[in-house]
Design an enzyme around this catalytic site. Structure first.
Site, PDB file in Angstrom:
ATOM      1  N   TYR A  32       0.851  -1.195   0.000  1.00 49.93           N
ATOM      2  CA  TYR A  32       0.000   0.000   0.000  1.00 49.93           C
ATOM      3  C   TYR A  32       0.894   1.255   0.000  1.00 49.93           C
ATOM      4  CZ  TYR A  32      -2.682   3.860   1.965  1.00 49.93           C
ATOM      5  OH  TYR A  32      -3.211   5.104   2.191  1.00 49.93           O
ATOM      6  N   GLN A 135      -4.117  18.575   5.531  1.00 52.19           N
ATOM      7  CA  GLN A 135      -4.343  18.381   4.090  1.00 52.19           C
ATOM      8  C   GLN A 135      -5.817  18.104   3.847  1.00 52.19           C
ATOM      9  OE1 GLN A 135      -4.875  14.861   2.737  1.00 52.19           O
ATOM     10  NE2 GLN A 135      -5.569  15.887   0.877  1.00 52.19           N
ATOM     11  N   TYR A 137      -8.817  16.985   1.336  1.00 55.77           N
ATOM     12  CA  TYR A 137      -9.474  16.529   0.113  1.00 55.77           C
ATOM     13  C   TYR A 137     -10.812  17.247   0.138  1.00 55.77           C
ATOM     14  CZ  TYR A 137      -6.192  12.811  -1.093  1.00 55.77           C
ATOM     15  OH  TYR A 137      -5.083  12.109  -1.485  1.00 55.77           O
ATOM     16  N   THR A 163      -5.331  19.423  -1.651  1.00 55.23           N
ATOM     17  CA  THR A 163      -4.819  18.510  -2.686  1.00 55.23           C
ATOM     18  C   THR A 163      -5.779  18.499  -3.871  1.00 55.23           C
ATOM     19  OG1 THR A 163      -3.680  17.135  -1.085  1.00 55.23           O
ATOM     20  CG2 THR A 163      -4.224  16.088  -3.177  1.00 55.23           C
ATOM     21  N   ARG A 172      -4.599   0.984  -8.718  1.00 59.67           N
ATOM     22  CA  ARG A 172      -3.220   0.579  -8.390  1.00 59.67           C
ATOM     23  C   ARG A 172      -3.157  -0.942  -8.349  1.00 59.67           C
ATOM     24  NH1 ARG A 172      -3.803   4.731  -4.094  1.00 59.67           N
ATOM     25  NH2 ARG A 172      -3.631   6.665  -5.277  1.00 59.67           N
ATOM     26  N   LYS A 257      -1.632  21.618  -3.399  1.00 57.92           N
ATOM     27  CA  LYS A 257      -0.702  20.499  -3.610  1.00 57.92           C
ATOM     28  C   LYS A 257      -1.121  19.696  -4.831  1.00 57.92           C
ATOM     29  CE  LYS A 257       0.849  16.254  -1.241  1.00 57.92           C
ATOM     30  NZ  LYS A 257       0.115  15.131  -1.780  1.00 57.92           N
ATOM     31  N   HIS A 281       1.839  13.358  -6.603  1.00 60.23           N
ATOM     32  CA  HIS A 281       1.245  12.403  -5.671  1.00 60.23           C
ATOM     33  C   HIS A 281       2.094  11.124  -5.567  1.00 60.23           C
ATOM     34  CE1 HIS A 281      -2.713  12.376  -3.516  1.00 60.23           C
ATOM     35  NE2 HIS A 281      -2.368  11.118  -3.287  1.00 60.23           N
ATOM     36  N   ARG A 284       1.285   8.185  -7.912  1.00 57.88           N
ATOM     37  CA  ARG A 284       0.156   7.282  -7.611  1.00 57.88           C
ATOM     38  C   ARG A 284      -1.081   7.545  -8.446  1.00 57.88           C
ATOM     39  NH1 ARG A 284       0.715   4.613  -2.640  1.00 57.88           N
ATOM     40  NH2 ARG A 284      -1.402   4.865  -1.880  1.00 57.88           N
TER      41      ARG A 284
HETATM   42  C1  LIG Z   1       0.522   5.454   0.896  1.00 55.28           C
HETATM   43  C2  LIG Z   1       0.363   6.871   0.469  1.00 55.28           C
HETATM   44  C3  LIG Z   1      -0.803   7.553   0.806  1.00 55.28           C
HETATM   45  C4  LIG Z   1      -0.950   8.892   0.426  1.00 55.28           C
HETATM   46  N1  LIG Z   1      -2.063   9.581   0.843  1.00 55.28           N
HETATM   47  C5  LIG Z   1      -2.174  10.899   0.540  1.00 55.28           C
HETATM   48  C6  LIG Z   1      -3.253  11.666   1.053  1.00 55.28           C
HETATM   49  O1  LIG Z   1      -4.087  11.171   1.802  1.00 55.28           O
HETATM   50  N2  LIG Z   1      -3.320  12.968   0.686  1.00 55.28           N
HETATM   51  C7  LIG Z   1      -2.397  13.568  -0.135  1.00 55.28           C
HETATM   52  O2  LIG Z   1      -2.504  14.748  -0.443  1.00 55.28           O
HETATM   53  N3  LIG Z   1      -1.344  12.855  -0.593  1.00 55.28           N
HETATM   54  C8  LIG Z   1      -1.207  11.558  -0.266  1.00 55.28           C
HETATM   55  N4  LIG Z   1      -0.121  10.859  -0.714  1.00 55.28           N
HETATM   56  C9  LIG Z   1       0.916  11.547  -1.515  1.00 55.28           C
HETATM   57  C10 LIG Z   1       1.983  12.141  -0.593  1.00 55.28           C
HETATM   58  O3  LIG Z   1       1.474  13.216   0.149  1.00 55.28           O
HETATM   59  C11 LIG Z   1       3.187  12.646  -1.390  1.00 55.28           C
HETATM   60  O4  LIG Z   1       2.743  13.475  -2.432  1.00 55.28           O
HETATM   61  C12 LIG Z   1       4.049  11.519  -1.943  1.00 55.28           C
HETATM   62  O5  LIG Z   1       4.124  10.455  -1.030  1.00 55.28           O
HETATM   63  C13 LIG Z   1       5.448  12.034  -2.232  1.00 55.28           C
HETATM   64  O6  LIG Z   1       6.222  11.066  -2.810  1.00 55.28           O
HETATM   65  P1  LIG Z   1       7.243  10.112  -2.006  1.00 55.28           P
HETATM   66  O7  LIG Z   1       6.406   9.109  -1.281  1.00 55.28           O
HETATM   67  O8  LIG Z   1       8.045   9.525  -3.086  1.00 55.28           O
HETATM   68  O9  LIG Z   1       8.059  10.941  -1.036  1.00 55.28           O
HETATM   69  C14 LIG Z   1       0.055   9.528  -0.335  1.00 55.28           C
HETATM   70  C15 LIG Z   1       1.222   8.826  -0.662  1.00 55.28           C
HETATM   71  C16 LIG Z   1       1.381   7.526  -0.263  1.00 55.28           C
HETATM   72  C17 LIG Z   1       2.662   6.816  -0.602  1.00 55.28           C
END
Ligand SMILES: Cc1cc2nc3c(=O)[nH]c(=O)nc-3n(C[C@H](O)[C@H](O)[C@H](O)COP(=O)(O)O)c2cc1C
Length: 385
Positions: A32, A135, A137, A163, A172, A257, A281, A284
């Protein structure tokens, strides 16, 4: 060179913590965290673009004292690397969100709590009173948006991060193959993963299964599957008009963001945002997404507006942080790095990642002949992605 910090030298780098987390967490939980969309190329591109940034050191200078602090939105943070918002944090390791908030407060870096977090927002602010950001949504229903923003303000968060890069739920493949659905349905594979990771399983059992405690009031049906809830809760595309409304509701610093196009950034600046986290993100959402480092370079070349530039995506070391500063960021964030730490070592791992970043940022700046993080910039770049 004055700023070194003690940490467990068996795991001197974020990559070492990642290796240990992979072994210590059940596969579905590690996947995850690790998963990106489709072939996970966007995620790889984030790393590659940062690694391509070459820096030219300056010598003939005294670097005996290096100041890693940066001033953002009326607060002086100890270093330019904070914890990015990550949903379902406590599923990866029970208590992860509070442990990271506590470590961020101790290290004096921003901690960004996700809308899809699993710890009450008030507990986070109590633990990290001066460094907590929230943050958002953006809820589909205006009334929910107004209620949520009011609660965030009353809880004491100073900065709101909106975001905008999840207009559509992501497919995914790792998550699909693992059958990750919430509430969890106990398949043989999941039970086996829990049995073979008794430390994680016992802690999770004691802590109780994590839920979206900060937005659960907006759930129409408590038994609704996670994916259905998320798509019924959040807007399918945050419009400029909604952003304008949020600007009117939120008195404090407002950050957006996930923008990647320069025109979108210009529009957000016109609306009055104070900061932009250039991000895809963590790869993702869109496998063809432009690497964050390249987006930031394009943005800071094209726009001269007074806005606080920030970056996330692929930051795994102090050197990566400094590379982002050289491209024009004032603050960086990582999601996965910090969760690797907690996955590897529990609460201690949160402090370990902070210490690794602090040490590496100070060393890198010193090596480059830049005694002040705020002074790092394009002058040090030899080539860009
Ligand atoms: C498991 C996971 C859950 C995430 N959930 C959110 C979220 O709830 N809200 C959000 O704005 N970004 C979310 N993100 C994105 C992160 O805030 C961030 O943009 C990203 O992890 C940066 O890349 P890095 O993991 O390579 O450092 C998530 C990322 C991951 C890996």
């Amino acid at each position: 060179m004055t700023q070194t910090r003690a940490y467990d030298t068996r795991y001197p780098a974020v990559a070492d913590l990642k290796d240990r987390a992979r072994k210590r967490l059940p596969k579905f939980a590690f996947d995850y965290l690790e998963a990106a969309i489709d072939n996970e190329l966007g995620k790889a591109r984030n790393r590659a673009a940062l690694q391509d940034v070459q820096l030219i050191p300056r010598y003939l200078r005294d670097v005996s004292t290096v100041d890693t602090s940066v001033d953002i939105f009326d607060h002086s943070y100890a270093m330019p690397c904070g914890v990015a918002p990550v949903g379902l944090g406590n599923m990866m390791w029970p208590g992860a969100e509070l442990a990271l908030a506590a470590a961020a407060q101790k290290a004096n870096v921003p901690y960004v709590l996700s809308s899809f977090s699993t710890t009450p927002m008030e507990d986070i602010v109590n633990t990290a009173p001066t460094v907590s950001w929230f943050q958002l949504y953006v809820p589909r229903r205006r009334q929910h948006m107004q209620q949520l923003i009011k609660r965030v303000q009353e809880a004491g968060f100073r900065t709101l991060v909106v975001t905008v890069d999840v207009p559509i739920g992501a497919k995914r493949n790792r998550e699909l193959k693992n059958g990750l659905k919430l509430p969890l349905s106990p398949s043989t594979s999941l039970l086996w993963q829990c049995m073979t990771h008794p430390n994680w399983a016992l802690r999770s059992l004691l802590a109780g299964w994590p839920d979206f405690v900060n937005i659960q009031d907006y759930r129409d049906d408590p038994k609704q599957q996670l994916a259905d809830f998320i798509s019924s809760f959040a807007m399918a595309g945050v419009t400029a008009q909604r952003l304008q409304e949020i600007r009117g509701l939120w008195q404090g610093p407002l950050v957006i963001k996930g923008l990647q196009h320069v025109d979108d950034m210009a529009q957000a600046i016109d609306i009055g945002v104070d900061g932009i986290v250039v991000s895809n993100h963590g790869g993702r959402q869109l496998d063809a997404a432009v690497a964050s480092a390249l987006s930031l370079q394009n943005a800071t070349s094209a726009l001269s507006a007074e806005v606080t530039w920030m970056l996330d995506g692929g930051i795994r070391s102090g050197l990566d942080v400094v590379r982002a500063l050289a491209l024009g960021a004032k603050m960086t964030f990582s999601g996965r790095s910090f969760f690797y730490g907690v996955g590897a070592l529990g609460a201690k791992g949160a402090d370990q990642v902070m210490a690794i970043f602090a040490d590496e940022i100070a060393r890198t700046l010193g090596q480059l002949g830049c005694v002040n993080a705020a002074a790092m910039g394009r002058d040090y770049i030899a080539s860009t992605p």
